[in-house]
Structures are given as C-alpha cells and as structure tokens.
Design an enzyme around this catalytic site. Structure first.
Site, PDB file in Angstrom:
ATOM      1  N   LEU A   1      58.238  85.872  22.055  1.00  0.00           N
ATOM      2  CA  LEU A   1      59.565  86.108  21.497  1.00  0.00           C
ATOM      3  C   LEU A   1      59.486  87.191  20.435  1.00  0.00           C
ATOM      4  O   LEU A   1      58.521  87.251  19.660  1.00  0.00           O
ATOM      5  CB  LEU A   1      60.131  84.830  20.877  1.00  0.00           C
TER       6      LEU A   1
ATOM      7  N   ASP B   1      58.491  68.103  12.688  1.00  0.00           N
ATOM      8  CA  ASP B   1      57.794  68.831  11.604  1.00  0.00           C
ATOM      9  C   ASP B   1      58.645  70.024  11.179  1.00  0.00           C
ATOM     10  O   ASP B   1      58.168  71.153  11.093  1.00  0.00           O
ATOM     11  CB  ASP B   1      56.414  69.282  12.082  1.00  0.00           C
TER      12      ASP B   1
END
Length: 251
Positions: free
Chosen positions: A55, A154
């Site tokens: 990405l 997380d």
C-alpha cells in the site's frame, strides 16, 4: 515479513495472516490484503513468511471515515457466538490466548485477558486477596453482555494510517491482534497513547454509538495493555497499572 521456523515465529506470522484475512473478508475496513503464508525448508535456513498487499501510505485522510469503517467492521460477529479466535496470537510479542474461547464475555476477559496478564506480572504486585477482588470487580463491570465483534485488538495510533487506493485516500488498519470481543476494547485502546482526533470518535458514533457504561469499562480494557507493556518493557508501567487497579476497585 519473514522469520525462522524455530520457536513461535511461524505461528505468529500465521496468526497475523489469519487475523488480517478475517478483517479483509468483512469488506468494511481497508487492511493490507493478505496474499500468502508459507514455510521454506532448506538452505540457507528454514524460514516462515507472510506476504501482504503493498500500500502507498500518505498524509491526509479522514478520521471520520476511519471511525465509521471501524464501527462497520465491528458489526461482523463470531460465527459460533464465542469470544476468542481460530488461533492463539500475540499482543506485541506477548502470547495472547484465544482458544477454545467461551460464550460469556466476563468469563473470557477474566481467564484469557486479565487473568493471563496477572500470571505474567506476578499479580501486578498485589497480594492474593486484592488480586481476587480485582478479578471479581472486573467481572461485575463486564456483565453488560456485548456481542462478540471482530476487533483489531491492538489499535494504537501506530497501527492505523491512510493510503492511496484507486486514486482515493482511504483509512487503513494493520498489525492486529485480532479476536472476537467487545468492540469497546478497540475504542478504549485508542486513548492509551492518543493519535485519534475527535472526528474519529464522531465517525464511530455516527455508525454505532457506544452503550452506557463504556467510560468505566475503558479503564478495565486498558489495564490489559498497560500490564502487557510491563511484561514487554518494565519501567513505570507497573506503577501506572496499580493506579488503574485502584480506580477499578473504587468503581
């Protein structure tokens, strides 16, 4: 990502692959699409690897969209109604148990999250009676019966960003510790180190408002992460955890 197949490295990468894959399959929140997990046996060394979509990260992006998309992902619930996940995984480098899971949230948090961290931190310096009071009070505070939502697990500021996808800047989350749990646990962690603006919370609330009592439960959920930081780094985290324990016992 790659690691030696010795020890727990291979299981860690496979668990990350499965967690990101579960989030990708909801079609709600952009993640780096998982491409492959595997092992190579032979020279120069036995290696486990995982491959994710590349990405192009960039600045900008909408915190409102990030919150909205996360709430949409949280609407994906456990197929068997249990809290937990298909594999045990890690929170940072700390083992995070998820199996075999349970249908009661207070039971899951007590055994698989709080109880687990208390073992790793020698009851956070508490005497046995106070540790039991903490576990009992926590179960009482978590009696609100949430749905087993798919959560990142997380979600601090370093595990979100924005990327150019098909000419558009979209919010992305990555490096998860995925499991099916109370969606409030994800939102709570965004407060631990900051990095999420008011637009993020507005976007989340626009899609799925948090229920009454979430402010109190935020401290319960974030105690898990502060105890984990004590396991990983030591330092001042134990004192911070003990302050949070005092707050919980007074609730």
């Amino acid at each position: 990502k790659a690691t030696s197949t010795g020890g727990e490295g291979s299981q860690m990468l496979q668990a990350e692959y499965l967690g990101v894959d579960a989030m990708a399959k909801t079609g709600t929140m952009k993640v780096p699409n998982p491409i492959a997990f595997g092992e190579h046996h032979g020279p120069p060394s036995n290696t486990a690897f995982v491959v994710f979509e590349y990405l192009e990260f960039c600045g900008g992006g909408s915190g409102y969209e990030l919150g909205r998309d996360l709430a949409r992902m949280h609407r994906s619930v456990s197929p068997d109604g249990k809290f937990g996940f298909v594999v045990d995984n890690t929170i940072g480098a700390t083992p995070q148990p998820n199996l075999p899971g349970t249908g009661m949230w207070a039971d899951f948090w007590d055994e698989y999250r709080l109880g687990h961290m208390l073992k790793l931190t020698y009851d956070a310096g508490l005497d046995k009676a106070t540790a039991e009071k903490l576990r009992s009070k926590t179960r009482e505070l978590l009696s609100h019966n949430p749905e087993p939502s798919l959560i990142h697990g997380d979600l601090w500021g370093g595990n979100k960003g924005y990327a150019k996808v098909d000419g558009k800047v979209v919010p992305v989350i990555f490096d998860p510790a995925t499991y099916y749990g109370d969606r409030e646990a994800d939102i709570a962690m965004t407060y631990v180190f900051g990095g999420f603006g008011s637009d993020f919370y507005e976007g989340y609330e626009s899609e799925w408002p948090l229920p009454e009592g979430h402010e109190k439960r935020k401290t319960v959920y974030n105690l898990y992460h502060i105890l984990n930081h004590e396991v990983l780094f030591g330092g001042m985290y134990l004192r911070q955890a003990q302050g949070m324990i005092d707050q919980i016992l007074r609730m």
